[in-house]
Design an enzyme around this catalytic site. Sequence first.
Site, PDB file in Angstrom:
ATOM      1  N   CYS A   1       6.772 -11.336  -1.823  1.00  0.00           N
ATOM      2  CA  CYS A   1       5.587 -12.185  -1.717  1.00  0.00           C
ATOM      3  C   CYS A   1       5.561 -12.842  -0.349  1.00  0.00           C
ATOM      4  O   CYS A   1       6.518 -12.752   0.431  1.00  0.00           O
ATOM      5  CB  CYS A   1       5.569 -13.258  -2.816  1.00  0.00           C
TER       6      CYS A   1
ATOM      7  N   CYS B   1       8.486 -15.067   0.546  1.00  0.00           N
ATOM      8  CA  CYS B   1       9.693 -14.392   1.046  1.00  0.00           C
ATOM      9  C   CYS B   1       9.626 -14.247   2.565  1.00  0.00           C
ATOM     10  O   CYS B   1      10.606 -14.501   3.275  1.00  0.00           O
ATOM     11  CB  CYS B   1       9.837 -13.013   0.403  1.00  0.00           C
TER      12      CYS B   1
ATOM     13  N   ASP C   1     -21.230  -2.447  14.316  1.00  0.00           N
ATOM     14  CA  ASP C   1     -20.951  -1.457  15.342  1.00  0.00           C
ATOM     15  C   ASP C   1     -22.198  -0.564  15.433  1.00  0.00           C
ATOM     16  O   ASP C   1     -23.041  -0.568  14.528  1.00  0.00           O
ATOM     17  CB  ASP C   1     -19.722  -0.643  14.948  1.00  0.00           C
TER      18      ASP C   1
END
Length: 746
Positions: A21, A24, A440
Amino acid sequence: MSDSVATQTRRVQLDVSGMTCGACAARVQNKLNRLDGVRASVNFATRVATIDAAADVAVDDLCAVVEKAGYQAEPRVDRPSEGIDPDARTARSLLRRLVVAAILFIPLADLSVMFAVVPSTRFTGWEWVLTALAAPIVTWAAWPFHRVALRNLRHGTASMETLISIGVTAATGWSIYTAFFTASATRQADGIWQALTHSDAIYLEVAAGVTVFVLAGRYFEARAKSKAGGALRALAALSAKTATVQLPDGGEMVIPATELKEGQRFVVRPGEAIAADGLVIEGQAAVDVSAMTGESKPVDASPGASVVGGTVVLDGRLLVEAAAVGEDTRFAGMVRLVEEAQAEKADAQRIADRIAAVFVPAVLVIAVLTAAAWLTITGDLDRAVAAALAVVVIACPCALGLATPTAMMVASGRGAQLGIFLKGHRALEAIRAVDTVVFDKTGTLTTGRPTVTGVIVAPEWEADEVLRRAAAAEAGSEHPLGKAIVSAVPAADLWEAQDFRAVAGSGVTAEVAGHVVTVGRPSWVSRGRVVPASLAAARRAGEARAESVVFVAVDDAVCGVVTIADAVKDSAADAVAALQREGLRTVLLTGDNAATADAIATAVGIDEVIAEVLPEGKVEVIARLREQGRVVAMVGDGINDGPALAGADLGLAIGRGTDVAIGAADIILVRDNLDSVPTALGLARATMRTIRTNMVWAFGYNVAAIPIAAAGMLNPLIAGAAMAFSSFLVVSNSLRLRNFDQKGQR
């Protein structure tokens, strides 16, 4: 830090495994940053620790710090995009555990409830049957949670895995104790309520149910992360793997592109990717740079011109002197941009992980205090353990873990029906506030395919004849403009050509029906020939419209002008208008030239244009808009759009675009129809509303139920049923997304 020290620092990258996670990643990062002379950033999405360390800090010491934090680390040799996908591997492992657990859970749940509520149904050896069904689930299937919980214990930390592991272990242990040592085979109760509140504490199905539900959530999360990581893998796949180096004696040798050195000269032939940024020494060729710059038309490269690694030579042969290699190339810089943009998102830990930082320790403290209080007041160990266990079971984050994955699953299914694919939830948190949509140009607002828009001919010539002669001459060409001319003539009407010859950067010549036909750049075709005034005017008009202009000559006479342009999608104007009706600001952001960009913007109704922007410039434009307080959604399809899509608050990629754009975006528009852009934004908003509702319910339910469990008013069996009911409500609310329609109604 002084200059003398700064010059002695170096950058090190470590592959870190074992993180489950965002918390961590933060733990590893904090441990590394405590070292003198170290500045570290840990990307949970890519599992890479990027460290700026003093020269006297050994790599082994950095790895040791990570390992002391409870994880594994090793120096990074190749980019993760070039190796095995760790998220896909994790998803496969979780799926195997989930399938086994789900198959065993169904009979376990039926038998466990029946034996607990109606003891008379028990037969000889019933406790062994339950244990045999539950053992694989609570041990092997739940091992990922137990492993993390043990690691957390060694390092004095806690996470959702800690609560899951404790709940599963406690429910299993107490159930086995009750079944084998205290359960009565004949005890009866008066009424269902008495049966539920006073039955033997056999609730192995609670332990198994928590495991199954949380495994399901983790599996779908790992699968989504694997798809998101595909941006880097697709981007790396585009780089040149080899380079043909020119030797001092004029010979050639093929070497891995990674071994190419600055100053070396290498040869690039048609169809090959340029291995490094450099300067053209010999040769002429058309180079497709759309992947890197967004420029729709190929760029002519000749001696003295700069070329960019990762672009492709279309025709001709180039001899290039390497000016930037390896990590110094623009291509490598693009990879870093995608990595950094994804890292920024990964730093925003999941809501459940943020809650866990306080919620998990609080639940454990409440459970211990509950057991102590009941034991002190009543002296009844069974009652004390049952109350404490009810607290842990009722607090197990089953619904919390399902809140996001189930909503994403349902929304993804409904989105697929509407031509929309929602990939993740992190960026969707900002969807309600999106006020600017950046488009774009090439492949997004336009088709991305050059198309013949007009044929103007000199007097006494027919447009059909001129086009057919030009198409016949271009039939052997690989140039995009040549292909556009060929595709404008039906294959059955295409004439045959002989003596075909391509002149790099200029055009082609061929003999067609007994005449020499020349097609190409106006300046090249008109050399030594007279250009009729009408064709000169047509050329100027076409160039004013930002169209590509090609001259056609038959023998010595310039007889026609062919104009070619990237056609605007039919759905573009309606999509832009729909967004503007919702009060959204629309912007055209492209690497193409300003004249072409203005023409396209006018055609689709966009007022704001930012043109001639390189990929890193696109990221800067997105960042600048966000600094102005704008919440930005980016719509794109090209490789050059990948970093911008990843860096925007919300990235939408055209599904027929490149893998890089699709990998970097948060929403994929499967169809080319741009009407799906406003629909996608509506679905994203509905999905976020559902996730927020689920989270409020799941967390609120736990907070409200814990005091009831601590007061001894919930048998753990009822707590398990209530937990399952909470999960049912979360899933039911998520299923409402199936009714989302094109107008965004639910």
